[in-house]
Write a protein that holds these residues in place. Structure first.
Motif, PDB file in Angstrom:
ATOM      1  N   LYS A 166       6.969  -2.737  -3.188  1.00 11.53           N
ATOM      2  CA  LYS A 166       6.965  -1.404  -3.781  1.00 11.53           C
ATOM      3  C   LYS A 166       6.068  -1.403  -5.018  1.00 11.53           C
ATOM      4  O   LYS A 166       5.909  -2.410  -5.693  1.00 11.53           O
ATOM      5  CB  LYS A 166       8.382  -0.996  -4.143  1.00 11.53           C
ATOM      6  CG  LYS A 166       9.265  -0.836  -2.910  1.00 11.53           C
ATOM      7  CD  LYS A 166      10.630  -0.337  -3.260  1.00 11.53           C
ATOM      8  CE  LYS A 166      11.551  -0.173  -2.089  1.00 11.53           C
ATOM      9  NZ  LYS A 166      11.188  -0.606  -0.805  1.00 11.53           N
ATOM     10  N   THR A 167       5.483  -0.251  -5.302  1.00 11.42           N
ATOM     11  CA  THR A 167       4.626  -0.101  -6.473  1.00 11.42           C
ATOM     12  C   THR A 167       5.068   1.121  -7.269  1.00 11.42           C
ATOM     13  O   THR A 167       5.720   2.014  -6.751  1.00 11.42           O
ATOM     14  CB  THR A 167       3.147   0.060  -6.083  1.00 11.42           C
ATOM     15  OG1 THR A 167       3.004   1.229  -5.290  1.00 11.42           O
ATOM     16  CG2 THR A 167       2.631  -1.158  -5.322  1.00 11.42           C
ATOM     17  N   LYS A 168       4.685   1.140  -8.520  1.00 11.05           N
ATOM     18  CA  LYS A 168       4.968   2.270  -9.407  1.00 11.05           C
ATOM     19  C   LYS A 168       3.755   2.440 -10.316  1.00 11.05           C
ATOM     20  O   LYS A 168       3.322   1.497 -10.974  1.00 11.05           O
ATOM     21  CB  LYS A 168       6.228   1.989 -10.231  1.00 11.05           C
ATOM     22  CG  LYS A 168       6.553   3.004 -11.292  1.00 11.05           C
ATOM     23  CD  LYS A 168       7.083   4.266 -10.681  1.00 11.05           C
ATOM     24  CE  LYS A 168       7.461   5.262 -11.764  1.00 11.05           C
ATOM     25  NZ  LYS A 168       7.812   6.538 -11.237  1.00 11.05           N
ATOM     26  N   LEU A 221      11.528  -2.397  -9.120  1.00  8.73           N
ATOM     27  CA  LEU A 221      10.426  -3.160  -8.539  1.00  8.73           C
ATOM     28  C   LEU A 221      10.788  -4.635  -8.428  1.00  8.73           C
ATOM     29  O   LEU A 221      10.505  -5.282  -7.414  1.00  8.73           O
ATOM     30  CB  LEU A 221       9.151  -3.007  -9.381  1.00  8.73           C
ATOM     31  CG  LEU A 221       8.507  -1.629  -9.425  1.00  8.73           C
ATOM     32  CD1 LEU A 221       7.355  -1.617 -10.435  1.00  8.73           C
ATOM     33  CD2 LEU A 221       8.017  -1.207  -8.051  1.00  8.73           C
ATOM     34  N   ARG A 275       6.378  -3.949   2.844  1.00 16.49           N
ATOM     35  CA  ARG A 275       5.397  -3.995   1.754  1.00 16.49           C
ATOM     36  C   ARG A 275       6.111  -3.952   0.411  1.00 16.49           C
ATOM     37  O   ARG A 275       7.163  -3.325   0.268  1.00 16.49           O
ATOM     38  CB  ARG A 275       4.438  -2.818   1.848  1.00 16.49           C
ATOM     39  CG  ARG A 275       3.494  -2.909   3.035  1.00 16.49           C
ATOM     40  CD  ARG A 275       2.671  -1.677   3.134  1.00 16.49           C
ATOM     41  NE  ARG A 275       3.570  -0.592   3.576  1.00 16.49           N
ATOM     42  CZ  ARG A 275       3.177   0.629   3.827  1.00 16.49           C
ATOM     43  NH1 ARG A 275       1.933   0.972   3.659  1.00 16.49           N
ATOM     44  NH2 ARG A 275       4.037   1.534   4.236  1.00 16.49           N
ATOM     45  N   SER A 296      13.590  -5.147  -5.746  1.00 15.00           N
ATOM     46  CA  SER A 296      13.086  -4.937  -4.388  1.00 15.00           C
ATOM     47  C   SER A 296      12.245  -6.127  -3.931  1.00 15.00           C
ATOM     48  O   SER A 296      12.148  -6.405  -2.742  1.00 15.00           O
ATOM     49  CB  SER A 296      12.280  -3.644  -4.295  1.00 15.00           C
ATOM     50  OG  SER A 296      11.025  -3.778  -4.920  1.00 15.00           O
ATOM     51  N   CYS A 319       3.502  -3.738  -9.702  1.00 13.36           N
ATOM     52  CA  CYS A 319       4.089  -4.324  -8.503  1.00 13.36           C
ATOM     53  C   CYS A 319       4.638  -5.692  -8.882  1.00 13.36           C
ATOM     54  O   CYS A 319       4.004  -6.432  -9.633  1.00 13.36           O
ATOM     55  CB  CYS A 319       3.008  -4.474  -7.431  1.00 13.36           C
ATOM     56  SG  CYS A 319       3.581  -5.241  -5.924  1.00 13.36           S
ATOM     57  N   ASP A 338      12.984   1.958 -13.335  1.00 12.53           N
ATOM     58  CA  ASP A 338      11.837   1.858 -12.428  1.00 12.53           C
ATOM     59  C   ASP A 338      11.297   0.429 -12.387  1.00 12.53           C
ATOM     60  O   ASP A 338      10.983  -0.098 -11.316  1.00 12.53           O
ATOM     61  CB  ASP A 338      10.715   2.804 -12.853  1.00 12.53           C
ATOM     62  CG  ASP A 338      11.027   4.265 -12.600  1.00 12.53           C
ATOM     63  OD1 ASP A 338      11.971   4.562 -11.834  1.00 12.53           O
ATOM     64  OD2 ASP A 338      10.319   5.118 -13.188  1.00 12.53           O
ATOM     65  N   ASP A 379       9.784  -1.185   6.541  1.00 11.51           N
ATOM     66  CA  ASP A 379       8.604  -1.371   5.706  1.00 11.51           C
ATOM     67  C   ASP A 379       8.838  -2.574   4.793  1.00 11.51           C
ATOM     68  O   ASP A 379       9.751  -2.555   3.962  1.00 11.51           O
ATOM     69  CB  ASP A 379       8.356  -0.100   4.877  1.00 11.51           C
ATOM     70  CG  ASP A 379       7.054  -0.143   4.122  1.00 11.51           C
ATOM     71  OD1 ASP A 379       6.340  -1.169   4.193  1.00 11.51           O
ATOM     72  OD2 ASP A 379       6.734   0.854   3.460  1.00 11.51           O
TER      73      ASP A 379
END
Length: 121
Positions: free
Chosen positions: A6-8, A96, A4, A99, A20, A92, A2
Motif C-alpha cells: 500500500k502507498t500513501k 502502511l 501489492r 499492512s 510505502c 495513515d 491484491d
C-alpha cells in the motif's frame, strides 16, 4: 487478492512523497532500533511513527534521486501540530507499516465475494 504494498501520498517539506513501507524501510527501521519487534512494541508510539515516516521519506527520496535525507526528529517536525490531523497522519503511517508486516489471507467467504473459488482441503 491484491498483494501489492500500500502507498500513501503526502505533501511534506514542500515535496510530494509517495510513502510505502517496503523491505528497505523495515530494514532501516530495524537498524535504528535493533529489531522490528522492539520498535513495534515501543511504548512511545509517536517515536515509532516518526521513525517509520523518516525511513519511508528517505527511501522515496533515494528512489527519486533526491539528496535530502531525514532523521526521525526532522520527520516529526513535518507532521501537523493540529491534534486531529496528527492522529490521522499517524494512523495513515502505521497502516502502511502494519499492512507490510501482516499477512492478510482471505477467508472462504471473502474469496467468494471476490469471485474466486474457496480453497478446498
Amino acid at each position: 487478492m491484491d498483494i501489492r504494498l500500500k502507498t500513501k501520498t503526502m505533501e511534506l517539506d514542500g515535496k510530494t512523497f509517495e510513502l510505502c513501507c517496503n523491505f528497505n524501510v523495515i530494514a532501516d527501521a530495524e537498524d535504528l532500533y535493533g529489531g522490528l519487534g522492539t520498535l513495534l512494541r515501543s511504548e512511545n508510539s509517536m517515536n515509532t511513527v516518526r521513525t517509520f515516516l523518516a525511513c519511508m521519506m528517505n527511501d522515496y527520496a533515494d528512489s527519486m534521486g533526491w539528496e535530502e535525507r531525514y532523521t526521525p526528529r526532522q520527520a516529526g517536525r513535518l507532521l501537523s501540530t493540529n491534534p486531529q490531523e496528527l492522529r490521522s497522519q499517524a494512523a495513515d503511517i502505521m497502516a502502511l507499516v502494519f499492512s507490510a508486516v501482516t499477512a492478510e489471507r482471505p477467508t472462504a467467504a471473502g474469496a467468494e465475494a471476490e469471485g474466486e473459488e474457496p480453497e478446498k482441503n
